[in-house]
Design a protein around this motif. Structure first.
Motif, mmCIF file in Angstrom:
data_model
loop_
_atom_site.group_PDB
_atom_site.id
_atom_site.type_symbol
_atom_site.label_atom_id
_atom_site.label_comp_id
_atom_site.label_asym_id
_atom_site.label_seq_id
_atom_site.Cartn_x
_atom_site.Cartn_y
_atom_site.Cartn_z
ATOM 1 N N SER A 13 11.313 -19.626 -6.917
ATOM 2 C CA SER A 13 10.316 -18.370 -7.304
ATOM 3 C C SER A 13 10.267 -18.457 -9.010
ATOM 4 O O SER A 13 11.204 -19.123 -9.583
ATOM 5 C CB SER A 13 11.508 -17.279 -6.976
ATOM 6 O OG SER A 13 10.849 -16.015 -7.530
ATOM 7 N N GLU A 14 9.098 -18.183 -9.218
ATOM 8 C CA GLU A 14 8.890 -18.338 -10.776
ATOM 9 C C GLU A 14 9.476 -17.320 -11.363
ATOM 10 O O GLU A 14 9.490 -16.102 -11.049
ATOM 11 C CB GLU A 14 7.201 -18.223 -10.704
ATOM 12 C CG GLU A 14 6.829 -18.896 -12.142
ATOM 13 C CD GLU A 14 5.136 -19.029 -12.388
ATOM 14 O OE1 GLU A 14 4.648 -19.717 -13.023
ATOM 15 O OE2 GLU A 14 4.645 -18.772 -10.911
ATOM 16 N N ARG A 48 13.709 -24.535 -15.459
ATOM 17 C CA ARG A 48 12.557 -24.888 -14.310
ATOM 18 C C ARG A 48 13.390 -25.331 -13.054
ATOM 19 O O ARG A 48 12.921 -25.327 -11.782
ATOM 20 C CB ARG A 48 11.878 -26.197 -14.777
ATOM 21 C CG ARG A 48 10.974 -26.763 -13.776
ATOM 22 C CD ARG A 48 9.813 -27.623 -14.701
ATOM 23 N NE ARG A 48 9.272 -28.465 -13.642
ATOM 24 C CZ ARG A 48 9.066 -29.643 -13.593
ATOM 25 N NH1 ARG A 48 9.691 -30.433 -14.264
ATOM 26 N NH2 ARG A 48 8.166 -30.198 -12.812
ATOM 27 N N GLU A 105 14.152 -22.179 -11.291
ATOM 28 C CA GLU A 105 12.875 -21.753 -10.509
ATOM 29 C C GLU A 105 12.872 -22.530 -9.088
ATOM 30 O O GLU A 105 12.507 -21.897 -8.175
ATOM 31 C CB GLU A 105 11.673 -22.018 -11.372
ATOM 32 C CG GLU A 105 11.327 -21.019 -12.314
ATOM 33 C CD GLU A 105 10.067 -21.298 -13.304
ATOM 34 O OE1 GLU A 105 9.573 -20.062 -13.612
ATOM 35 O OE2 GLU A 105 9.902 -22.554 -13.459
#
Lengths: 412, 100
Positions: free
Chosen positions: B67-68, B59, B62
């Motif tokens: 950006s996921e 996480r 990200e």
């Protein structure tokens, strides 16, 4: 197998203190732990009741991050109480981790603080793409978070029981732990319950007109179990943990025995989920006495559930009169700290042990004029020095769940 | 946490290896209370960095990359055990993404 079960350690975090001496001081000096409710920027401005049984002192947690990362506030309470209870019992690590000891621990609904944060993410205006719920949020908020954070912190590998039955959560924990040891499924059980500061519960009871509202400016004067001026319950927070052990196991290791659990009963009213039920309560008490193999006359003192609701106290008083008569002293310990929800059964069990050891019957705080509908039992209205050999701890919950624990003073 | 502790110039996904390292060391210190881990230390063995921490770390990555990560990209991270491997992983992710 049908073994004797004893309590060899205990610890409580309550609105009236965290140590035996501080708790007993409040009980003997008549000092309330109820104070003004803290604003939460969510519900408090809508709730009519403005009082709470708060834990308003600092607790010196020294948990490593490895443990903290899966803990919400309720698990902090649970693990601290568990840590102190294990130390109080003098249990060695190799026994705690052997598989011979299990955990029975619960809370009303996990961690509402963490749950609120999750809901904020889902229902807030922010883009949730990158700020979705964290990997540990479920572990912090789930209903058995107290039990499994305890198993993790202390390496406990025995069975896990995690009841979540509101006000009977921790009395069930002790009862089911008692049965696990009695019937030889475990040699020891760490039992109890915890609940953190939470206004959701207050809002629920407030909407049911069950919360105290007449004493918002004088919190120490409420709740008032059995009193004519009682106007409802006061929600509180806290934790209680006890170590139950097989008597022979405890004796062999030279453990100090605090009390013996003689019996336990749990039943359901089989009907309404809210209204107190005299037949259900009476039956619970009778089943508890049968389980303990004691007569009603043997009970010296009753720790009543007595939340200070209008009908609950009347029904409980009348059920006590039907079963015990007017012989045992009766005290409502919630009068000192409010209703600590999932932890109340364990906290009241621990306080009962302290008082048995000291031979003291504390008065029900704020009981100035007994409601005549509750007057058929022997209310303690001032501090009494009285030998207590056997005590009944009664708890009743939403959902129609009733419990009765019967304890005997060590060495009796 | 995360992007909050990135400076303006660090917010590009094309950070240098040194910048990534500095940023990760800060995350390890502030988020995981692990100070100055060795770049080739086994994080689980030495620092009890477990699967929960690994998910939290993804996480953080990200947020760092803004950006996921795809499920496949997350699965690729499952074998990582050292800080150097995390840095390699982030560099590969950055290369696979267009610059802001």
């Amino acid at each position: 197998m049908n073994r004797r079960v004893v309590i060899t350690g205990c610890a409580a975090i309550t609105p009236i203190g965290n140590t035996r001496s501080e708790i007993v001081r409040h009980l003997t000096e008549g000092i309330s732990g109820v104070s003004a409710m803290r604003p939460d920027n969510l519900l408090t401005e809508h709730i009519h009741s403005k009082v709470f049984g708060s834990v308003d002192y600092a607790i010196d947690y020294d948990f490593k991050r490895q443990y903290r990362k899966t803990m919400g506030p309720v698990a902090y309470y649970a693990c601290q109480a568990a840590k102190e209870a294990i130390a109080d019992a003098g249990l060695e690590e190799n026994f705690v981790t052997s598989g011979r000891m299990g955990v029975a621990f619960g809370s009303t609904h996990g961690s509402p603080t963490v749950q609120r944060n999750i809901y904020r993410t889902f229902f807030g205006d922010s883009d949730a793409k990158l700020s979705s719920i964290g990997a540990v949020d479920y572990l912090k908020s789930m209903v058995h978070t107290t039990a499994v954070n305890i198993t993790k912190m202390f390496g406990i590998t025995g069975r896990v029981i995690s009841s979540s039955t509101a006000c009977t959560t921790s009395s069930q924990s002790i009862g089911y732990g008692f049965e696990a040891v009695k019937f030889g499924l475990q040699d020891a059980m760490l039992c109890g319950g915890a609940d953190e500061y939470d206004t959701t519960t207050v809002a629920v009871f407030d909407n049911l007109l069950a919360c105290s509202t007449d004493f918002n400016a004088t919190p120490h004067l409420t709740p008032r179990p059995f009193d004519v001026r009682r106007d409802g319950l006061v929600v509180g927070e806290g934790a209680g943990a006890v170590i139950l052990e097989d008597f022979e196991t405890a004796r062999k290791r030279g453990a100090r025995i605090l009390a013996e659990v003689l019996g336990f009963a749990c039943n359901n009213n089989g009907g309404d989920l809210i209204l107190p039920n005299m037949d259900g309560i009476e039956q619970t008490i009778r089943l508890g006495l049968d389980s303990a193999h004691v007569a009603a006359d043997d009970i010296d003192w009753v720790s009543a559930h007595a939340t200070a609701t209008k009908m609950g106290d009347v029904i409980e008083a009348q059920a006590m009169a039907r079963t015990y008569g007017a012989k045992p002293w009766v005290t409502a310990l919630k009068s000192y700290m409010g209703h600590t929800m999932g932890s109340c059964g364990a906290i009241e069990t621990i306080l009962s042990m302290y008082l048995m050891q000291d031979g003291l019957v504390p008065p029900t705080l704020n009981l100035e004029a007994v409601d005549k509908r509750c007057a058929m039992v022997r209310h303690a209205q001032h501090l009494i020095e009285h030998p207590i050999r056997t005590v009944a701890v009664q708890n009743f919950a939403f959902g129609g769940v009733n419990t009765c624990l019967i304890l005997r003073k060590a060495g009796s | 946490m995360g992007s909050d502790i990135l400076s303006e110039e660090e917010e590009s996904i094309h950070m240098t290896r040194s910048q990534i390292t500095t940023h990760l060391l800060r995350i390890f210190s502030e988020r995981f209370e692990i100070d100055d881990p060795g770049l080739d230390d086994d994080l689980r063995e030495v620092y009890e960095f477990d699967s929960i921490d690994a998910i939290e770390m993804l996480r953080e990555i990200e947020l760092m990359l803004d950006s996921e990560l795809t499920r496949d990209e997350k699965k690729q991270a499952m074998g990582i055990s050292t800080l150097n491997q995390i840095i390699d992983y982030i560099e590969a992710l950055a290369v696979a993404r267009p610059a802001n």
